[in-house]
Write a protein that holds these residues in place. Structure first.
Motif, PDB file in Angstrom:
ATOM      1  N   ARG A 474      -6.387 -20.253  -9.638  1.00 41.59           N
ATOM      2  CA  ARG A 474      -8.085 -20.688  -8.641  1.00 41.59           C
ATOM      3  C   ARG A 474      -8.773 -21.274  -9.616  1.00 41.59           C
ATOM      4  N   ARG A 505      -4.094 -26.466  -6.928  1.00 43.79           N
ATOM      5  CA  ARG A 505      -4.224 -26.113  -5.579  1.00 43.79           C
ATOM      6  C   ARG A 505      -3.501 -26.279  -4.765  1.00 43.79           C
ATOM      7  N   THR A 508      -3.455 -22.467  -4.517  1.00 45.07           N
ATOM      8  CA  THR A 508      -4.221 -21.274  -3.747  1.00 45.07           C
ATOM      9  C   THR A 508      -4.480 -21.953  -3.001  1.00 45.07           C
ATOM     10  N   ARG A 691      -9.100 -18.658  -0.747  1.00 44.24           N
ATOM     11  CA  ARG A 691      -9.058 -18.555  -2.012  1.00 44.24           C
ATOM     12  C   ARG A 691      -9.242 -19.841  -2.232  1.00 44.24           C
TER      13      ARG A 691
END
Length: 731
Positions: A474, A505, A508, A691
Motif C-alpha cells: 500500500r 496497486r 492493494t 486499503r
C-alpha cells in the motif's frame, strides 16, 4: 554486409535509428492479402483493458479434466539447439507445427523474435529504455560486444522457402525487428495444421532483461522464433479473428498459445543444464559435448540455463495431490547458503498455490539462483522454471531473507497466473504481475513473514519496527496520484514508476475487495476464476465476472474495477474537523408555570455549579468527560473522487464507542450527536478495510494531543522509507 559497404551505409542507418517514429515511414499493422486469403489484422497499439466478457466456448471451453490433454494444444515445437558458451552463440533447427483454429484460411503468420530487442538502439525495447524516466530494473548498460540478436536463416513450408518481412504492430520504430510476418507458400485451411522448418541463429547478449550470459553462466530465454496468438471472436474482447503479436516493449513480457515442446540441447560436457519440463533419459555424450533432451506438454514457453560453475544441484521431492514433483535448485558455490531457503520457499509455494487455487499440474519445478554479478538474470519466470534472487544475508527475519523468500514465491506464482492461466502480459499485465503479487503476499502473510525494519544504528537507539507485506504494498502504490488505470497495457504508460504500480496497486485493490467481501468469499471467487480459466487466456472482464459471481458481491467488485482498474480513481476519506462540547443551559426567557421568566447569566452559572456539585457527590469516581450535562459532538468527513461506503467510529470518554455509516457521494458528510459522555476521538475505517485510501494518517482525529500520535507518525515514516528501499530492490 561487406565492411566497405557497411561504412557507406552506416550514416543512413544511424540517422534512421535516432529519428522519432513519427518521422519514419509508417508501418502497416495489417498484412496484404495473398491469393484467396483474407487479411487478418493485428491487434494494435491501444489494445488492452478488455471490458467485454469472453464467451463460454472461448479457447474451446472450460477444461473440465475429462479432455485428452490439459490444454487445447495449438502448437508443437521440436527444437535442436547447440550452445557455444565461449562465443555465447546458439544455432538451432526448429519444426513448428501450428493449427488454424479459425473458420477461414490463413496465408500469413507472425513470429516473435524477442532477442532482437537487444540488437541495438533502433529496437522498440531500447528506444523505450532511453526514454524511460524511472529506469529499468538494475539499469545494466550494454557495452560494445554485448548486444544480442536472433536471425532467421531459413523458413520453409513443405520444402518451399517462405518469404518474410519485419512489421511493427504497435507503430514502433521501423528499425524494430521483434515481430516478423511469414507469408506462407500454401495457406492453412480452416481447422488444418501446417509445419514450418526453421533454421535460426542467436547471439546472446550480456545478461539484460532476464536473458543472456555472464561469464560462463547462460540464462537462455525468449531464444527461438515463437508464433503469435490467433484470437477468435469471443476471446479477450475480439469481435473478429485477429493476430496478437506485439513488439517487444520495455515493460511487456509475453503471451503465447499452449502446446508441446520437445527440445534437445547440446552443450560442452562439463556444463550443467536446467530447463523447462522433464529430462528424458540420460544425457548423451559425444565428442566432448552432451545433449540433454527435455519434453513438456501444455505450456506456452521454454527456457533453460547452462553453466560449468554450478554446484551439485539441490534436489527434493514434494508429494502433491497429482503425484510427486521434483524440486531442483541450481546455484553457484558463492550462494550455497541460498539453496535451502529457495528450495523450501518453492515447496511451500507448491503447497499453498495447490491448496488455494488448484493442484500443480506438472512434474518439475526448477529454480535458478544467478551467480554474483548476474543479478539482472534474477526474478524471471517461465513454465516450470524460474530464476530467484541471491543474497549474502539469509538470517531469518532480515529484509534480505524476506526478499529472497518473496522473489522465490513471486516467480513460482507466475507459473499459475502467467503459466497455467495464460494471461496476456502484453495487453493486461495486471492479470499476471498484479494478481500474482496479491496472491504471493497472501502467502507471505500466512507464513507470518513480516518485514523487520531496523538497522544496527536504529538498534543502538532502541528503535525497531515491522511492516506487513500488504502494508508495504500500500505504501508503494502511489495511491495519492495514480497516473494510469491498472488495466492498461504495458507500454502506454506515463513512466516506469507508473508501470510498477501494476504490482502494488493491484495487490492493494484486491486486498480491499477481500476485506469488504470477506476472506472466504474471496477465496471461493479466486478458485472459481482459476477453475474456469486455467489453460484458456482470460481477460480482465473475465476476472471481474468470476470475482463478482464467486463473492456474491457484484456491486463491490464492479465498483472497484470501474474506479481503479478501468479508471484512475483516487480515494481519500478524512476527518477534517471534530468538536465535542457540553450542552449547557443558556440565559434568556424560559417558560415557568405558564409565564415567561427572564433567567440571567449569573443565575444560569449558579445553577450549573449547583448541578455539577450534586452530580460529583453522587459520582465520586466518574471519569473525565462524564457529567450531568449531555455533550454535543460535530464531526465533518471530507471525501475525494471515489467514495466507497465505510464506517466512522466515535470513541467516548467512558470507554464506549459507536459506529456510523459514511455513504454520501458528495464531497462531505456531517455527523451530529448528543450523548451523555464526551467524544474524545474518531476513526474512519476502524477495520482497515479501505486499503486504497491514499492517506490513512488523516483518517483519525483526537481532541486531546496524545504522545502515541508522534510515535505513530515516526513508525509510518520509517515504514515508508523501508518500503521504498525494498521496492527499489525488486524493480
Amino acid at each position: 554486409m561487406h565492411s566497405s559497404r557497411l561504412l557507406i551505409a552506416l550514416p543512413a542507418l544511424l540517422v534512421l535509428a535516432i529519428l522519432p517514429a513519427s518521422a519514419k515511414e509508417p508501418a502497416s499493422a495489417t498484412p496484404i492479402a495473398t491469393g484467396s486469403c483474407a487479411a487478418i489484422p493485428l491487434a494494435g497499439r491501444d489494445a488492452g483493458s478488455v471490458l467485454q466478457s469472453s464467451t463460454a466456448n472461448a479457447w474451446g471451453g472450460a477444461r473440465t479434466g475429462k479432455e485428452a490433454s490439459l490444454s487445447d494444444r495449438v502448437v508443437r515445437y521440436a527444437i535442436a539447439a547447440e550452445l557455444d558458451p565461449v562465443k555465447h552463440i546458439l544455432t538451432g533447427k526448429q519444426q513448428l507445427t501450428w493449427r488454424n483454429r479459425s473458420a477461414q484460411p490463413v496465408c500469413s503468420i507472425y513470429l516473435h523474435m524477442y532477442l532482437n530487442g537487444f540488437e541495438g538502439p533502433g529496437s522498440t525495447f531500447m528506444t523505450e529504455q532511453r526514454a524511460s524516466s524511472g529506469g529499468f530494473r538494475s539499469n545494466v548498460a550494454t557495452k560494445d560486444g554485448e548486444y544480442g540478436y536472433i536471425r532467421l536463416d531459413k523458413v520453409a513450408q513443405g520444402g518451399t522457402v517462405a518469404k518474410w518481412s519485419f512489421v511493427q504492430p504497435d507503430a514502433g520504430p521501423s528499425t524494430d525487428r521483434s515481430v516478423v510476418r511469414i507469408d506462407l507458400p500454401t495457406p492453412v485451411a480452416a481447422g488444418a495444421a501446417t509445419t514450418l522448418d526453421i533454421d535460426f541463429f542467436d547471439q546472446l547478449p550480456r545478461v539484460v532483461a532476464r536473458t543472456g550470459y555472464y561469464g560462463s553462466f547462460h540464462l537462455i530465454g525468449q531464444w527461438f522464433p515463437k508464433i503469435g496468438v490467433l484470437e477468435l471472436p469471443g476471446e479477450r474482447g475480439a469481435t473478429a479473428p485477429r493476430w496478437n503479436a506485439h513488439e517487444f516493449h520495455l515493460h511487456s513480457e509475453f503471451y503465447a498459445d499452449y502446446g508441446s515442446y520437445d527440445v534437445q540441447l547440446t552443450v560442452p560436457k562439463d556444463y550443467t543444464v536446467g530447463a523447462t519440463g522433464q529430462l528424458q533419459g540420460t544425457p548423451v555424450e559425444h565428442a566432448g559435448k552432451t545433449t540433454h533432451h527435455y519434453v513438456q506438454d501444455d505450456v506456452h514457453d521454454f527456457a533453460w540455463t547452462a553453466d560449468k560453475r554450478y554446484a551439485k544441484p539441490l534436489i527434493k521431492t514434494w508429494n502433491g495431490p497429482q503425484g510427486p514433483v521434483e524440486v531442483k535448485v541450481l546455484y553457484h558455490p558463492e550462494y550455497t547458503s541460498n539453496a535451502e531457503p529457495v528450495a523450501q520457499a518453492t515447496i511451500d509455494s507448491l503447497a499453498y498455490f495447490s491448496k488455494t487455487l488448484g493442484a500443480y499440474p506438472y512434474k518439475t519445478a526448477t529454480a535458478v539462483i544467478p551467480p554474483y554479478g548476474a543479478a539482472e538474470a534474477g526474478g524471471m519466470e517461465y513454465p516450470t522454471f524460474f530464476t530467484a534472487d541471491s543474497t549474502d544475508q539469509v538470517a531469518a527475519g532480515s529484509p534480505s531473507r524476506f526478499m529472497l523468500d518473496f522473489v522465490t514465491v513471486h516467480e513460482f506464482g507466475h507459473g499459475y497466473f502467467y503459466g497455467i492461466l495464460g494471461s496476456n502480459e502484453f495487453e493486461e499485465p495486471m492479470l499476471d504481475e498484479g494478481m500474482n503479487e496479491y496472491w504471493d503476499q497472501r502467502m507471505m502473510t500466512a507464513r507470518k513473514q513480516d518485514i523487520v525494519l531496523t538497522t544496527d544504528w536504529l538498534k543502538r537507539l532502541g528503535i525497531g519496527s515491522r511492516i506487513t507485506p500488504f502494508d508495504m504494498e500500500r505504501l508503494g502504490a502511489n495511491l495519492n496520484d495514480p497516473a494510469d488505470p491498472l488495466g492498461l497495457n504495458s507500454w502506454v504508460r506515463l513512466s516506469s514508476g507508473s508501470y510498477n504500480t501494476v504490482y502494488t496497486r493491484t495487490a492493494t485493490t484486491m486486498r480491499q475487495i477481500e476485506a469488504q467481501v470477506g476472506t472466504p468469499a474471496m477465496e471461493r471467487a479466486m478458485q472459481l476464476y482459476y477453475e474456469r480459466w486455467k489453460f484458456r487466456h482470460p481477460s480482465l472482464a473475465d476476472l471481474r465476472d468470476a470475482l463478482a459471481e464467486g463473492t456474491g458481491k457484484p456491486l463491490i467488485v464492479n465498483a472497484a474495477f470501474d474506479a481503479y482498474i478501468y479508471g484512475t480513481g483516487k480515494t481519500d476519506d478524512r476527518i477534517s474537523s471534530m468538536s465535542s462540547q457540553e450542552r449547557l443551559p443558556m440565559p434568556g426567557y424560559l417558560t415557568y408555570q405558564g409565564k415567561q421568566v427572564l433567567v440571567g447569566s449569573a443565575q444560569i452559572d449558579k445553577a450549573i455549579e449547583t448541578v455539577r456539585k450534586a452530580w460529583k457527590a453522587k459520582h465520586p469516581k466518574a471519569k473525565a468527560g462524564a457529567g450531568p450535562f449531555p455533550y454535543h459532538t460535530v464531526i465533518v468527513v471530507r471525501r475525494d473522487t471515489v467514495k466507497p461506503a465505510q464506517t466512522l467510529r466515535v470513541n467516548f470518554a467512558d470507554g464506549s464507542h459507536r459506529d456510523y455509516p459514511v455513504t454520501t457521494q458528495q464531497s462531505w458528510q456531517r455527523l451530529e450527536l448528543v450523548t451523555r459522555s464526551k467524544a474524545v476521538s474518531a476513526q474512519l475505517d476502524p477495520g482497515n478495510l479501505l486499503r486504497m485510501d491514499a492517506n490513512k494518517l488523516n483518517d483519525s482525529y483526537t481532541l486531546e494531543p496524545q504522545p502515541q500520535a508522534a510515535r505513530r507518525w515516526f513508525a509510518d515514516f520509517t515504514s515508508l522509507l523501508q518500503s521504498f528501499f525494498a521496492l527499489l530492490a525488486t524493480v
